[in-house]
Write an enzyme that holds these catalytic residues in place. Structure first.
Site, short mmCIF file in Angstrom:
data_model
loop_
_atom_site.label_atom_id
_atom_site.label_comp_id
_atom_site.label_asym_id
_atom_site.label_seq_id
_atom_site.Cartn_x
_atom_site.Cartn_y
_atom_site.Cartn_z
CG ASP A 1 32.01 52.52 29.57
OD1 ASP A 1 31.30 52.64 28.56
OD2 ASP A 1 32.89 51.66 29.69
CB SER B 1 38.77 46.61 29.41
OG SER B 1 38.57 47.01 30.75
NE ARG C 1 38.70 49.02 40.49
CZ ARG C 1 38.98 49.83 39.48
NH1 ARG C 1 38.95 51.14 39.66
NH2 ARG C 1 39.30 49.36 38.30
CG ASP D 1 37.62 46.32 39.16
OD1 ASP D 1 38.35 46.03 40.13
OD2 ASP D 1 38.07 46.56 38.03
N1 ARG Z 1 41.76 41.39 36.46
C1 ARG Z 1 42.25 42.44 37.28
C2 ARG Z 1 41.55 42.45 38.60
O1 ARG Z 1 40.52 41.89 38.73
C3 ARG Z 1 42.21 43.76 36.59
C4 ARG Z 1 40.89 44.39 36.38
C5 ARG Z 1 41.08 45.62 35.59
N2 ARG Z 1 39.90 46.33 35.32
C6 ARG Z 1 39.64 46.82 34.10
N3 ARG Z 1 38.58 47.56 33.95
N4 ARG Z 1 40.39 46.57 33.07
O2 ARG Z 1 42.05 43.00 39.53
#
Ligand code: ARG
Length: 401
Positions: A14, A175, A95, A124
Site C-alpha cells: 500500500d 492486516s 503512531r 490509526d
Molecule cells: N485495533 C488495533 C488498534 O486500533 C490495531 C490496529 C492495527 N492496525 C493494522 N493495520 N492492522 O490499535
C-alpha cells in the site's frame, strides 16, 4: 518549486504504491519516512531503497527502537495501559512516535503535507492526523487509500503497470501491524467472529498447548521501570525483547477480542504481546505491595482513562500529559523484585519482595506474632457503617422498607 509530501512508509504494497499515487494525484514530490519500532522482518536499508525505487525523492529510515521502548512502551507499562482491560495499545503507541518523526522530516525537507496509508475505517488514521495537527498545525494531511480511492485491487494494478519492486503475491490475507510491544492481526477469516484463530496467525508466541518445561524468572523494577532480569541489567528495549522471547516461548500473551474502535465500529482483533503482558502483570503485582490503597484505587481509574486517550489518538493531549505526571509520581515506590513463572500460556507471579513494601507480616499474620489490635475493629465497623445504617433506619421508620 514543487510541493513536497512526507509519507509514513512501511515498505509494503500500500505505501509503496502510495508514493507514485500521491505524485500522480497531487503533482507533489514524495519523501518516504520509515521507523524501526522493532517490527522485525526486512532489513531497513532494503526498505529505504525500495521507496526510492518506487519514486520517492528522499527516503529516510530511523532506528527508533530504544526511543519507542523508553518513551512510549515504558509510559504504557507504568500506566498499566490496557484498552478494554486487555489490549496493550500496540499500534496506538507507535503512531505518535512515527508522527513526531514525520513532522521533523517535513521541516527538514521543506514539506507541508503529510500522508499515511490508513483506511477511513480505523483508529490509526485518527492517531496520525490528530497527532499531526497537534504537533504541526501549519501542515496538512492526506490519506491516499481514503481520499484518493486507492483500493487494494487498484494498488496491485498500479504496482504491475509501473513495474514496482514489490511482490504482490506475498501479500498476507490479514492486516498485520507489529512492533516490539506486540502484534495485531485482523481481517480475513477472522471477520467472522465465530471462527477460531488458527496457529498460523501467530509469530511472537508458541502454541501454549505444546508440552514444555516451565520457565521461572525474576524481574527487578525501579519506580515501575524494569532494570534487571535474573539479576542482569537490561534497558527497557532489552527487557521487552527478552520477555518477548521467554514469555513467547511459553505461549503467553495471546488475545482474541471484539474491540470498540473510535470510529464506532466493533471489530475482531487478535493480538500477541508476550513481553508487554508479562511485564505489565509483574509491575502491577509490585504495585499491589508498594502503593498505598487509596492511591492504588484511584490509579485504576486513571489507568483506564489514560488507555482510552491513547487508544483514541490523544497521545499529545493536555489531559494525557497531565495524567502521565500522576502516573510517574504514583510509580515512584514501585521498586523491587517479582518472581514469575511462565508456563502453558500463563504468566503467574509466585513471589514479591521490596524495600518499599507496605505489606506488614505482623499485621497480616493469623499466627503468633500478630501485631494487629483486633479489638479496634468492632468500633471501626460501627462508625464505618453508620451513615448507611441511619439511612436504613429512616426507610424503615417511614415504611419504605
Ligand atoms: N485495533 C488495533 C488498534 O486500533 C490495531 C490496529 C492495527 N492496525 C493494522 N493495520 N492492522 O490499535
Amino acid at each position: 518549486m514543487k510541493e513536497r509530501v512526507v509519507l509514513a512508509y512501511s515498505g509494503g504494497l500500500d505505501t509503496s504504491v502510495a508514493i507514485g499515487w500521491i505524485a500522480e494525484q497531487t503533482g507533489a514530490e514524495v519523501i518516504a519516512v520509515a521507523a524501526d519500532v522493532g517490527q522485525g522482518g526486512e532489513d531497513l536499508e532494503q526498505v529505504r531503497q525500495r521507496a526510492l525505487d518506487c519514486g520517492a525523492v528522499e527516503s529516510v529510515v530511523l532506528d527508533a527502537k530504544d526511543e519507542f521502548a523508553d518513551e512510549y512502551c515504558l509510559p504504557a507499562l507504568r500506566a498499566h495501559g490496557l484498552y478494554m482491560d486487555q489490549y496493550p495499545l500496540v499500534s496506538a503507541l507507535s503512531r505518535p512516535l512515527i508522527v513526531k518523526h514525520m513532522v521533523e522530516a517535513a521541516r527538514e525537507f521543506g514539506a507541508s503535507i503529510l500522508a499515511h496509508g490508513c483506511t477511513g475505517k480505523g483508529n490509526d488514521q485518527v492517531r496520525f492526523e490528530v497527532g499531526i495537527t497537534n504537533l504541526a498545525p501549519d501542515m496538512r494531511c492526506i490519506a491516499p487509500v481514503r481520499d484518493y480511492a486507492m483500493t487494494r485491487d487498484k494498488a496491485i494494478e498500479f504496482a504491475a503497470a509501473h513495474d514496482l519492486p514489490i511482490d504482490v503475491t506475498k501479500k498476507s490475507p490479514y492486516s498485520i501491524d507489529q512492533n516490539v510491544w506486540g502484534r495485531a492481526i485482523e481481517t480475513g477469516f477472522l471477520e467472522d467472529i465465530w471462527n477460531a484463530p488458527i496457529e498460523d496467525l501467530y509469530s511472537y508466541t508458541e502454541d501454549p498447548a505444546q508440552p514444555r518445561p516451565a520457565d521461572e524468572l525474576i524481574i527487578t523494577f525501579a519506580s515501575g521501570r524494569p532494570t534487571h532480569i535474573d539479576g542482569e541489567p537490561v534497558t527497557m528495549l532489552e527487557a521487552i525483547e527478552q520477555m518477548n522471547a521467554r514469555a513467547g516461548a511459553q505461549g503467553v500473551g495471546r488475545l482474541d477480542i471484539v474491540e470498540d474502535r473510535l470510529v464506532g465500529i466493533k471489530s475482531r482483533e487478535v493480538y500477541e504481546a508476550p513481553g508487554a503482558l508479562a511485564l505489565m502483570k509483574a509491575r502491577d503485582e509490585l504495585q499491589n505491595i508498594t502503593m498505598e490503597r487509596d492511591l492504588a484505587r484511584f490509579f485504576r481509574s486513571v489507568s483506564q482513562r489514560w488507555s482510552e486517550l491513547v487508544y483514541d489518538g490523544m497521545w499529545f493531549s493536555p489531559l494525557k500529559q497531565a495524567l502521565d505526571q500522576f502516573i510517574l509520581v504514583a510509580n515512584e515506590p514501585v521498586s523491587g523484585d517479582i518472581r514469575m513463572k511462565l508456563h502453558a500460556g500463563t504468566a503467574v507471579v509466585t513471589g514479591r519482595r521490596s524495600e518499599e513494601s507496605l505489606y506488614d507480616f505482623g499485621l497480616a499474620t493469623y499466627d503468633t506474632g500478630d501485631t494487629f489490635d483486633q479489638s479496634q475493629a468492632a468500633g471501626f465497623i460501627e462508625l464505618y457503617g453508620l451513615p448507611s445504617t441511619l439511612a436504613h433506619a429512616r426507610e424503615q421508620r417511614v415504611g419504605r422498607e
